[in-house]
Design a protein around this motif. Sequence first.
Motif, PDB file in Angstrom:
ATOM      1  N   UNK A  68      -6.247   5.481   0.018  1.00  0.00           N
ATOM      2  CA  UNK A  68      -5.255   6.108  -0.869  1.00  0.00           C
ATOM      3  C   UNK A  68      -4.031   6.016   0.295  1.00  0.00           C
ATOM      4  N   UNK A  69      -4.351   6.158   1.665  1.00  0.00           N
ATOM      5  CA  UNK A  69      -3.095   5.985   2.460  1.00  0.00           C
ATOM      6  C   UNK A  69      -2.874   4.741   2.795  1.00  0.00           C
ATOM      7  N   UNK A  70      -3.987   3.586   2.902  1.00  0.00           N
ATOM      8  CA  UNK A  70      -3.830   2.271   2.731  1.00  0.00           C
ATOM      9  C   UNK A  70      -2.839   1.617   1.818  1.00  0.00           C
ATOM     10  N   UNK A  71      -3.440   1.969   0.501  1.00  0.00           N
ATOM     11  CA  UNK A  71      -2.864   1.434  -0.692  1.00  0.00           C
ATOM     12  C   UNK A  71      -1.219   2.052  -0.608  1.00  0.00           C
ATOM     13  N   UNK A  72      -1.049   3.258  -0.439  1.00  0.00           N
ATOM     14  CA  UNK A  72       0.284   3.828  -0.739  1.00  0.00           C
ATOM     15  C   UNK A  72       1.252   3.064   0.409  1.00  0.00           C
ATOM     16  N   UNK A  73       0.568   2.730   1.709  1.00  0.00           N
ATOM     17  CA  UNK A  73       1.653   2.281   2.698  1.00  0.00           C
ATOM     18  C   UNK A  73       1.876   0.834   2.220  1.00  0.00           C
ATOM     19  N   UNK A  74       0.881   0.065   1.842  1.00  0.00           N
ATOM     20  CA  UNK A  74       1.092  -1.311   1.340  1.00  0.00           C
ATOM     21  C   UNK A  74       2.134  -1.376   0.230  1.00  0.00           C
TER      22      UNK A  74
END
Length: 358
Positions: free
Chosen positions: A172-178
């Motif tokens: 979730x953190x990685x996708x939202x950062x992307x």
Amino acid sequence: MLTSTMTKQLLDNQASSVILLDSSLSIQYMNSSAEMLLAATLRRMQSASITDWIALNPAELDAMQATLESGHAYTRREAEIISSAGDTLTVDYSVSCIQEHGQPFLLVELQARDRLRRIEQEKEMLMRHETTRNLVRGMAHEIKNPLGGIRGAAQLLEAELDDPELHEYTQVIIEEADRLRNLVDRLLGPHKIAQRQPLNVHSVLERVCTIVKAEVTGQVIIERDYDPSIPELLGDNEQLIQAVLNVVRNAVQAMLENNIPAPVLKLRTRTRRQVTLSAESHRLVCSIEIIDNGPGIPEEMVKNIFFPMISGRAEGTGLGLSIAQSIISQHHGLIECHSEPGHTCFTLLIPLERNDEN
């Protein structure tokens, strides 16, 4: 000593419009600026009464006759005149009397206030747009830098976690950062300088039509009104497709979201002569009009729609028109908008001159 040829060259290179009238108020001479202002040639207007070409109220005609008799000059500010084509023009003009072989003539010098006002409005809009873009770019860079750190930390944390179920949270953190990085990239606008090459503007429009047709699958009627005589312009094909596509998508989405009964999108191309963009005069300009019969844009929003994050749609990001304006600006052009319920027209103006600057 000035020759007649030099005098004509001096007058034709004047920015103000000069008209010479005889004692019956018939036109004897007009310079190039006057021809452009009135959209008619001297050959066509010579010996015609000024009242046939410019609608003046009786008081103005009386003032001109009085100047012929007395020789006293006068000036009018922000007067409205109506051309034979029915266009209302706001002008400043001065009238003075000159004598030639004992015969009185009136020298009328006009300054088009509409053009000056338009130049001032364009300069103010572009300055505000550039200031806003610079502010947004600065903020975007400040946001983008820590995003890379957040994403990298999430990846390292995921590698250290033994429980696969916890990977869901790091993803979730990685996708939202992307997602935020993509948004920031869009805020930054085009990443590369326009690579301009000779291209046919209609090939750009046809490419956009192909994309939009695939997206709307027959829900919108697309009409074309092209001028095939438009010469090639110097432009970046990909960027111009993106700019036109952003405006077209905006129009299509507005019509579909508001359930317009018979949505029609019209693409029209024309050439314009002697157009001033950002205080720079261009001999020939390509005009691309994107017209829709949607709900229109509220008057208070029209002057702000090219700024980032300004959108009249609930689902809009407010970036499409801002990016389009930036792309056209890179081509030394400008996008204008005029809107009322049932008729919205975005006009993309791109200079057609081929030189080192354009």
